[in-house]
Design a protein around this motif. Structure first.
Motif, short mmCIF file in Angstrom:
data_model
loop_
_atom_site.label_atom_id
_atom_site.label_comp_id
_atom_site.label_asym_id
_atom_site.label_seq_id
_atom_site.Cartn_x
_atom_site.Cartn_y
_atom_site.Cartn_z
N TYR A 98 1.42 6.04 3.50
CA TYR A 98 2.28 4.96 3.97
C TYR A 98 1.45 4.01 4.83
O TYR A 98 0.43 4.40 5.41
CB TYR A 98 3.50 5.48 4.73
CG TYR A 98 3.23 6.12 6.06
CD1 TYR A 98 3.15 5.35 7.23
CD2 TYR A 98 3.09 7.50 6.19
CE1 TYR A 98 2.93 5.94 8.47
CE2 TYR A 98 2.86 8.10 7.42
CZ TYR A 98 2.79 7.31 8.56
OH TYR A 98 2.55 7.89 9.79
N THR A 147 0.16 -3.56 6.07
CA THR A 147 1.59 -3.78 5.86
C THR A 147 2.09 -3.15 4.57
O THR A 147 3.30 -3.00 4.38
CB THR A 147 1.92 -5.28 5.84
OG1 THR A 147 1.18 -5.90 4.79
CG2 THR A 147 1.56 -5.93 7.18
N GLN A 148 1.17 -2.80 3.66
CA GLN A 148 1.53 -2.10 2.44
C GLN A 148 0.31 -1.32 1.95
O GLN A 148 -0.83 -1.64 2.30
CB GLN A 148 2.01 -3.06 1.35
CG GLN A 148 0.97 -4.04 0.87
CD GLN A 148 1.49 -4.99 -0.21
OE1 GLN A 148 2.68 -4.99 -0.52
NE2 GLN A 148 0.61 -5.77 -0.81
N PRO A 158 -2.21 -0.72 -0.78
CA PRO A 158 -2.63 -1.51 -1.94
C PRO A 158 -2.55 -0.71 -3.25
O PRO A 158 -3.01 0.43 -3.32
CB PRO A 158 -4.09 -1.86 -1.63
CG PRO A 158 -4.22 -1.73 -0.15
CD PRO A 158 -3.29 -0.61 0.23
N THR A 159 -1.94 -1.29 -4.26
CA THR A 159 -1.87 -0.72 -5.60
C THR A 159 -2.07 -1.84 -6.61
O THR A 159 -2.00 -3.03 -6.27
CB THR A 159 -0.51 -0.05 -5.86
OG1 THR A 159 0.51 -1.06 -5.89
CG2 THR A 159 -0.17 1.00 -4.81
N GLN A 160 -2.32 -1.46 -7.86
CA GLN A 160 -2.40 -2.47 -8.90
C GLN A 160 -1.03 -3.10 -9.15
O GLN A 160 -0.94 -4.29 -9.48
CB GLN A 160 -2.98 -1.86 -10.18
CG GLN A 160 -4.47 -1.54 -10.05
CD GLN A 160 -5.07 -0.96 -11.30
OE1 GLN A 160 -4.47 -0.12 -11.96
NE2 GLN A 160 -6.30 -1.39 -11.63
N ALA A 161 0.03 -2.32 -8.95
CA ALA A 161 1.38 -2.83 -9.19
C ALA A 161 1.75 -3.93 -8.19
O ALA A 161 2.42 -4.91 -8.55
CB ALA A 161 2.40 -1.70 -9.13
N ASN A 162 1.35 -3.78 -6.91
CA ASN A 162 1.72 -4.79 -5.91
C ASN A 162 0.64 -5.85 -5.72
O ASN A 162 0.78 -6.72 -4.85
CB ASN A 162 2.11 -4.14 -4.58
CG ASN A 162 0.96 -3.40 -3.91
OD1 ASN A 162 -0.21 -3.70 -4.10
ND2 ASN A 162 1.33 -2.39 -3.11
N GLY A 163 -0.43 -5.79 -6.50
CA GLY A 163 -1.48 -6.79 -6.42
C GLY A 163 -2.53 -6.51 -5.38
O GLY A 163 -3.51 -7.26 -5.26
N GLY A 164 -2.39 -5.44 -4.61
CA GLY A 164 -3.40 -5.09 -3.62
C GLY A 164 -4.70 -4.61 -4.24
O GLY A 164 -5.76 -4.69 -3.62
N TYR A 213 -6.22 -5.76 1.82
CA TYR A 213 -5.34 -5.21 2.87
C TYR A 213 -4.75 -6.36 3.67
O TYR A 213 -5.48 -7.22 4.19
CB TYR A 213 -6.13 -4.32 3.83
CG TYR A 213 -6.51 -2.98 3.27
CD1 TYR A 213 -5.64 -1.90 3.32
CD2 TYR A 213 -7.77 -2.78 2.71
CE1 TYR A 213 -6.00 -0.66 2.82
CE2 TYR A 213 -8.14 -1.54 2.20
CZ TYR A 213 -7.25 -0.49 2.26
OH TYR A 213 -7.62 0.73 1.76
N HIS A 214 -3.42 -6.38 3.77
CA HIS A 214 -2.73 -7.30 4.67
C HIS A 214 -2.39 -6.51 5.93
O HIS A 214 -1.85 -5.40 5.86
CB HIS A 214 -1.47 -7.84 4.01
CG HIS A 214 -1.75 -8.62 2.75
ND1 HIS A 214 -2.29 -9.89 2.78
CD2 HIS A 214 -1.59 -8.30 1.43
CE1 HIS A 214 -2.44 -10.33 1.55
NE2 HIS A 214 -2.03 -9.38 0.70
#
Length: 546
Positions: free
Chosen positions: A84, A89-90, A92-98, A108-109
């Motif tokens: 988590y 703030t999230q 990173p995955t390929q699904a969320n664009g991270g 990383y945001h």
């Protein structure tokens, strides 16, 4: 830089188990059962010591425990072993664009409004500085695996960090400033940028972090004191103080529990489980664990270089008896190193049986000849093995003597040397034993990671001082599978890579897995909301109280 070491007690393992509670008879105030409970103060110990408080350099598990409560992490892990976002703030995955589609860019945001425990603001400057510190050749990190895949680090603004990689690297989720494993943390640029390197700076003895707790003091050989951090961005934790007690002897720690001078023994050695269950006022939690006890062979040493000889010693090790007699039945026997409860568990490889006659036959065929003293030799190399272990672990000493009795029947004897835990697990530049060439056989435990990446301890490029491959094992098929895992960002694909590594591992026997561990916690029954996970059990301490 991801796999933590653990001083072995019993190699035990992972079945779904139970919790039992014993309570005192004199209630305390505030709804507490035990009159000896110190409200909002948790005292814990694990029969270990620490040699630093900076996880850049500390590989022993308790450094990880303390760091997960005090230091800065982009990613932490919940009670179900899932990642988590912490300072990120999230996740990173390929699904969320991270993670980019080609796997070569990680973004990383970062959270805004976060402060270090000394009040200074946190920003992307700290993450970039921490990355440069890891990559600084003068920094005495154990390994730069994963970090060495970074080509450039961009900081488009004060709350965004972008890593560009040479090749895809799926273990980034743990490697890049995550609390899972023995990772470096994010460190404060405003305090450390003035140094050419951070190897021996005062900060390592009392670091400033961004956790729910902050360090108050470290009294060496006595304790480390943590207090609630009022500046933590999630708010103030319920516990006011945590005392990590330095009690490097298990019998002494048991006495401290019985005297109510300690509130928790985390990861109780199997030989002590029945005894802690009988202490009034304590609960015992037993749950599947990710660590695994093992005998390591330094495969570059002449006496244990021959895989046939190592196969013979595996045949001559009665792991079932070790579990039953020393481990008191705690644990699950396994030939592989994967946790049975993990998403990458390998269940298709059976146990090798205990068979001293077959062990002797293997050594006879391989040309190891008994001398007048009964010890075998070949080409001038005698099988009198230097065996290294930690001090203050009488149950491990009993285990070693059983192993000696079996191996001696095959013409192998041991010369045992004990080392203090802090020296045993220190980095090689500080004389650490695990990464040295001062042994043929060594006993301790590794803590597995969350995704099945075994490259930190078995990559051909990770021989000390360049990594944690203390057995100095290099297998081409295993190496190819570990590299393949880097390009697989989904767990099912990684599982095939893990299975290949385990097959080669079992064939070559650089290690004898004594058993997979189960985690046993004995704690004051007034302790509430403690839900440890398997990879970083002290990550979620906000609601824990006593």
């Amino acid at each position: 830089m991801k796999i933590r070491l653990r001083l072995i007690a019993a190699a035990c393992a992972a079945a779904a188990l139970c919790a039992c509670t014993k309570v005192g008879t004199q209630p305390g105030s505030g709804g507490r059962v035990n009159s000896w409970t110190q409200p909002h103060v948790l005292r814990f110990a694990d029969a270990q010591d620490v040699n630093t408080l900076n996880p850049f350099f500390g590989q022993i598990t308790d450094v990880g425990y303390l760091s997960s409560m005090t230091m800065g992490w982009l990613i932490k892990w919940d009670e179900h072993n899932n990642p988590y976002p912490e300072l990120a703030t999230q996740v990173p995955t390929q699904a969320n664009g991270g993670v980019s589609k080609d796997g070569l860019t990680i973004t990383y945001h970062l959270r805004r409004g976060v402060r270090w425990s000394d009040g200074a603001p946190f920003s992307a400057d700290d993450v970039v500085f921490s990355t440069r510190t890891v990559l600084n050749p003068a920094t005495n990190v154990i390994s730069r695996q994963g970090w060495d895949q970074i080509t450039t680090t961009d900081e488009p603004d004060k709350y965004t960090v972008v890593y560009h990689l040479k090749k895809p690297y799926s273990p980034f989720i743990e490697t890049f400033f995550s609390s899972a494993g023995a990772n470096p943390c994010v460190i404060p640029q405003h305090l450390l940028a003035k140094y050419p390197n951070i190897n021996n700076v005062p900060y390592n003895s009392l670091p400033i972090g961004i956790g729910p707790f902050k360090y108050l003091r470290w009294d060496r050989a006595q304790d480390v004191i943590l207090v609630a951090n009022p500046l933590y961005w999630r708010g103030r934790p319920k516990l006011q103080k945590i005392v990590y007690q330095i009690i490097p002897d298990r019998n002494t720690l048991l006495s401290q529990l019985q005297a109510h001078e300690t509130d928790m023994w985390n990861w109780v050695a199997a030989a002590y489980v029945s005894r802690v269950q009988g202490i009034p006022g304590f609960s015992v939690l037993r749950q599947p664990g990710y660590s695994w006890g093992h005998l390591d062979f330094n495969t570059q040493q002449p006496a244990v270089h021959d895989p046939i000889m190592r196969q013979a010693l595996r045949l001559a090790t009665d792991r079932r008896t070790l579990r039953e007699k020393i481990g008191h039945g705690v644990g699950i026997l396994s030939e592989v190193a994967t946790p049975p409860s993990s998403p990458y568990a390998v269940s298709s490889i059976p146990m090798v049986p205990f068979d001293i006659a077959q062990a002797n036959a293997l050594l006879d065929r391989d040309g190891w000849v008994r001398g007048a003293d009964g010890i075998r030799a070949k080409n001038g190399v005698r099988l009198l093995l230097n065996f290294a272990t930690g001090s203050g672990t009488p149950d491990t000493d009993e285990r070693i003597e059983l192993i000696r009795s079996w191996w001696k029947q095959t013409g192998v004897d041991l010369s045992v040397r004990h080392y203090p835990p802090a020296l045993m697990f220190a980095p090689l530049p500080q004389g650490g034993i695990v990464y040295s060439n001062k042994w043929d056989v060594i006993i301790f435990a590794w803590v597995n990671d969350a995704i099945g990446d075994y490259s930190p301890i078995y990559d051909c490029r990770a021989f000390p001082p360049n990594g944690q491959n203390d057995v100095r094992w290099c297998n081409p098929r295993a190496q190819a599978a570990m590299m393949s895992l880097y390009g697989h960002y989904e767990q099912p694909a990684r599982n095939q890579d893990v299975a290949t590594v385990q097959r080669e591992f079992v064939r070559d026997v650089p290690v004898i897995v004594t058993a997979m561990a189960e985690d046993v916690y004995a704690y004051n029954s007034d302790l509430k909301n403690f839900h440890p996970n398997d990879v970083s059990p002290f990550d979620n301490m906000m609601d824990v109280d006593i």
